[in-house]
Design a protein around this motif. Sequence first.
Motif, PDB file in Angstrom:
ATOM      1  N   ALA A 118       0.899  -1.250  -0.106  1.00 42.51           N
ATOM      2  CA  ALA A 118      -0.016  -0.057  -0.038  1.00 42.51           C
ATOM      3  C   ALA A 118       0.917   1.331  -0.021  1.00 42.51           C
ATOM      4  CB  ALA A 118      -0.971  -0.033   1.120  1.00 42.51           C
ATOM      5  N   ALA A 119       1.985   1.091   0.848  1.00 43.78           N
ATOM      6  CA  ALA A 119       2.939   2.431   0.901  1.00 43.78           C
ATOM      7  C   ALA A 119       3.468   2.267  -0.757  1.00 43.78           C
ATOM      8  CB  ALA A 119       3.930   2.195   1.885  1.00 43.78           C
ATOM      9  N   ALA A 120       3.864   1.569  -1.406  1.00 41.85           N
ATOM     10  CA  ALA A 120       4.665   1.561  -2.453  1.00 41.85           C
ATOM     11  C   ALA A 120       3.582   2.077  -3.593  1.00 41.85           C
ATOM     12  CB  ALA A 120       5.144   0.467  -2.907  1.00 41.85           C
ATOM     13  N   LEU A 121       2.362   1.622  -3.542  1.00 45.74           N
ATOM     14  CA  LEU A 121       1.606   2.230  -4.668  1.00 45.74           C
ATOM     15  C   LEU A 121       1.189   3.598  -4.305  1.00 45.74           C
ATOM     16  CD1 LEU A 121      -0.963  -1.053  -4.804  1.00 45.74           C
ATOM     17  CD2 LEU A 121       0.659  -0.518  -6.454  1.00 45.74           C
ATOM     18  N   SER A 122       0.915   3.982  -3.144  1.00 47.18           N
ATOM     19  CA  SER A 122       0.668   5.395  -2.890  1.00 47.18           C
ATOM     20  C   SER A 122       1.895   6.335  -3.270  1.00 47.18           C
ATOM     21  CB  SER A 122       0.563   5.491  -1.155  1.00 47.18           C
ATOM     22  OG  SER A 122       0.469   6.953  -0.890  1.00 47.18           O
ATOM     23  N   ASN A 123       3.164   5.854  -3.088  1.00 43.40           N
ATOM     24  CA  ASN A 123       4.338   6.653  -3.471  1.00 43.40           C
ATOM     25  C   ASN A 123       4.408   6.761  -5.010  1.00 43.40           C
ATOM     26  OD1 ASN A 123       4.964   6.843  -0.844  1.00 43.40           O
ATOM     27  ND2 ASN A 123       6.684   5.178  -0.876  1.00 43.40           N
ATOM     28  N   TRP A 124       3.803   5.666  -5.720  1.00 41.87           N
ATOM     29  CA  TRP A 124       3.873   5.535  -7.052  1.00 41.87           C
ATOM     30  C   TRP A 124       2.661   6.723  -7.557  1.00 41.87           C
ATOM     31  CZ3 TRP A 124      -0.422   3.600  -9.797  1.00 41.87           C
ATOM     32  CH2 TRP A 124      -0.280   3.532 -11.179  1.00 41.87           C
ATOM     33  N   SER A 125       1.413   6.680  -6.955  1.00 44.17           N
ATOM     34  CA  SER A 125       0.488   7.396  -7.472  1.00 44.17           C
ATOM     35  C   SER A 125       0.640   8.868  -7.085  1.00 44.17           C
ATOM     36  CB  SER A 125      -0.841   7.047  -6.609  1.00 44.17           C
ATOM     37  OG  SER A 125      -1.809   7.789  -7.183  1.00 44.17           O
ATOM     38  N   THR A 126       1.293   9.141  -6.164  1.00 48.87           N
ATOM     39  CA  THR A 126       1.395  10.620  -5.650  1.00 48.87           C
ATOM     40  C   THR A 126       2.557  11.241  -6.421  1.00 48.87           C
ATOM     41  OG1 THR A 126       2.948   9.897  -3.895  1.00 48.87           O
ATOM     42  CG2 THR A 126       0.593  10.621  -3.246  1.00 48.87           C
ATOM     43  N   SER A 127       3.667  10.286  -6.973  1.00 46.20           N
ATOM     44  CA  SER A 127       4.613  10.829  -7.642  1.00 46.20           C
ATOM     45  C   SER A 127       4.370  10.787  -9.062  1.00 46.20           C
ATOM     46  CB  SER A 127       5.864   9.746  -7.750  1.00 46.20           C
ATOM     47  OG  SER A 127       6.754  10.039  -8.594  1.00 46.20           O
ATOM     48  N   ARG A 128       3.482   9.877  -9.743  1.00 44.78           N
ATOM     49  CA  ARG A 128       2.985  10.098 -10.866  1.00 44.78           C
ATOM     50  C   ARG A 128       1.979  11.494 -11.075  1.00 44.78           C
ATOM     51  NH1 ARG A 128      -1.232   5.779 -13.882  1.00 44.78           N
ATOM     52  NH2 ARG A 128      -0.868   6.514 -16.115  1.00 44.78           N
ATOM     53  N   SER A 129       1.285  11.858 -10.149  1.00 39.89           N
ATOM     54  CA  SER A 129       0.488  13.130  -9.977  1.00 39.89           C
ATOM     55  C   SER A 129       1.162  14.465  -9.603  1.00 39.89           C
ATOM     56  CB  SER A 129      -0.798  13.011  -9.195  1.00 39.89           C
ATOM     57  OG  SER A 129      -0.229  12.810  -7.717  1.00 39.89           O
ATOM     58  N   ARG A 130       2.356  14.143  -9.659  1.00 32.31           N
ATOM     59  CA  ARG A 130       3.406  15.352  -9.220  1.00 32.31           C
ATOM     60  C   ARG A 130       3.204  16.094  -7.983  1.00 32.31           C
ATOM     61  NH1 ARG A 130       7.220  16.163 -13.564  1.00 32.31           N
ATOM     62  NH2 ARG A 130       6.443  14.915 -15.267  1.00 32.31           N
ATOM     63  N   THR A 131       2.488  15.239  -7.060  1.00 31.74           N
ATOM     64  CA  THR A 131       2.271  15.732  -5.738  1.00 31.74           C
ATOM     65  C   THR A 131       3.133  15.476  -4.625  1.00 31.74           C
ATOM     66  OG1 THR A 131       0.721  13.886  -4.934  1.00 31.74           O
ATOM     67  CG2 THR A 131      -0.097  16.049  -5.878  1.00 31.74           C
ATOM     68  N   ARG A 132       4.213  14.436  -5.291  1.00 31.89           N
ATOM     69  CA  ARG A 132       5.469  14.062  -4.138  1.00 31.89           C
ATOM     70  C   ARG A 132       6.660  14.579  -4.733  1.00 31.89           C
ATOM     71  NH1 ARG A 132       6.986   9.291  -1.226  1.00 31.89           N
ATOM     72  NH2 ARG A 132       9.167   8.684  -1.714  1.00 31.89           N
ATOM     73  N   LYS A 133       7.499  15.097  -3.832  1.00 31.14           N
ATOM     74  CA  LYS A 133       8.545  15.789  -4.180  1.00 31.14           C
ATOM     75  C   LYS A 133       9.851  14.522  -4.431  1.00 31.14           C
ATOM     76  CE  LYS A 133       7.833  19.751  -1.304  1.00 31.14           C
ATOM     77  NZ  LYS A 133       8.590  20.835  -0.174  1.00 31.14           N
ATOM     78  N   GLY A 134      11.048  14.915  -4.890  1.00 28.40           N
ATOM     79  CA  GLY A 134      11.936  14.182  -5.231  1.00 28.40           C
ATOM     80  C   GLY A 134      11.964  13.495  -6.379  1.00 28.40           C
ATOM     81  N   ARG A 135      12.755  12.551  -6.741  1.00 31.26           N
ATOM     82  CA  ARG A 135      12.586  11.334  -7.960  1.00 31.26           C
ATOM     83  C   ARG A 135      11.425  10.847  -8.130  1.00 31.26           C
ATOM     84  NH1 ARG A 135      18.090   8.199  -8.029  1.00 31.26           N
ATOM     85  NH2 ARG A 135      17.372   7.773 -10.313  1.00 31.26           N
ATOM     86  N   ARG A 136      11.345  10.602  -9.397  1.00 29.48           N
ATOM     87  CA  ARG A 136      10.158   9.813  -9.772  1.00 29.48           C
ATOM     88  C   ARG A 136      10.069   8.302  -9.428  1.00 29.48           C
ATOM     89  NH1 ARG A 136       7.358  11.883 -14.418  1.00 29.48           N
ATOM     90  NH2 ARG A 136       5.813   9.881 -13.836  1.00 29.48           N
ATOM     91  N   VAL A 137       9.054   7.882  -8.887  1.00 24.81           N
ATOM     92  CA  VAL A 137       8.762   6.578  -8.251  1.00 24.81           C
ATOM     93  C   VAL A 137       8.116   6.003  -9.203  1.00 24.81           C
ATOM     94  CG1 VAL A 137       7.919   5.112  -6.370  1.00 24.81           C
ATOM     95  CG2 VAL A 137       8.935   7.665  -5.677  1.00 24.81           C
TER      96      VAL A 137
END
Length: 477
Positions: A118-137
Amino acid sequence: MGWGQDSAVAGRGGCLVNTVLQAYRFALDPTPTQEEALRSHCGAQRFTYNWGLAVVKANLDQRAAERSYGIADADLTAAVDWSAYSLRKHWNQIKNETAPWWAENSKEAYSSGMANLAAALSNWSTSRSRTRKGRRVGFPRFKGKRSALSCRFSTGAFGLADSDRRHVRLPRIGIVRTHESTRKLARRVDAGTARIRSATVSFRRGRWFVSFSVQVQRTSPAPVPRATAAPSVVGVDLGVKTLAVLSTGEMIENPKHLEHAQKKLRRLNRQAARRVGWDKRTGQQPSSRWLHTQDRVAKLLAYVADARRDGLHKLSTRLVRTHDVVVLEDLNVAGMLRTRSLARHIAGVGMGEVRRQSVYKAGWQGTTVHIADRWYPSSKTCSACGEVKAKLSLKKRVFKCDCGLRMDRDLNAARNLAALVQASSPSCGATVNEPDGTPRKARTVRAAGIATGRLTPRVSQGRGREVPAQGTDFHIP
């Protein structure tokens, strides 16, 4: 060792009692039966991770195929909820058919696998929507049998054993002997100043470990009044030739643990190359001699990592205990590792670990850690007159200025870092956090002839917004 501040209350003598999260890790000496049980729990965690990922991936592929046929979004197959609670609920419904052997392990092994997914999918989803900072997940991948072994327990009978201070208790596994004493944690638990929240077992470098996440009450010393005592400020310049150069003039030599182990490491790698190892293409299984050599390599790397970690802990502890303000640079370590000629030397220093340890230990001691802007030219700036040189090659180890200054370049950079805080923060212990620099955006024009590191803001071309021009302060009251 990680930490996080939950609360702070006043204690005796004006001291502050902070409630933080701290990790205690102990090496284990399990019996063969217990080691088999540990591997079974870690395998169960991996199984549920792959099961949940297969369910989510099949649902996403089905919805993508339906879109390709022009089906409206409202008529698509219902999306699978990939939260840990929903995955756990789905698992409980099908576990008897999918994994009839599930009762052999603790239910926490399966829950930890779904929580990680669940944490890995959440990181991928937020990174894909550009709401997560840092490198693309990227999208999570399936875990193979050779992936890292780990399992987390958050409920059940786990903690320190009541018999002595050389055993721990784990659900369904029982009492396991530890390779080292657990007295430091046991004393806090007995005094009522620590509460164990979770336990994570892992297999790293040929040895089993257990890491307890503990809620600890730590008493910070009373702050010294600024009106009666001048704060002690130290600038720290990290490097490869010298581990750290302090603005006080002290130079801490780099022990170069990895360099000293290279001769033995090369010999073991050549020995492993002459033996039969894994071959995914043909399915070749490794020989016993190859596995034995890999164990020796793992032990050697574990020794190097432990020696490096011990030295960095001693350095960071001394910095936060002997100084009121510690100034560090916001180094782009990931970018520095792309330099082939220096990658191994930079990785052997552990520059990012110095910053991480200093930040959380500063909260325990009531110290301020100031992170200078990444683009601040600490090495190119003269610490005497403030002149900034246009270029300064790495091979020039002595800084020379027209004003007559002649000094080691690392010492000059450390003094510039200390002067940066003294000039920008009159109280030299500001508790207001300053915004981070923006290393991913366009550089800004710097004011020439100053040593404060402040930037002259300007609107970045093509972006239409100003770039912040301050560093970052981490201060735990």
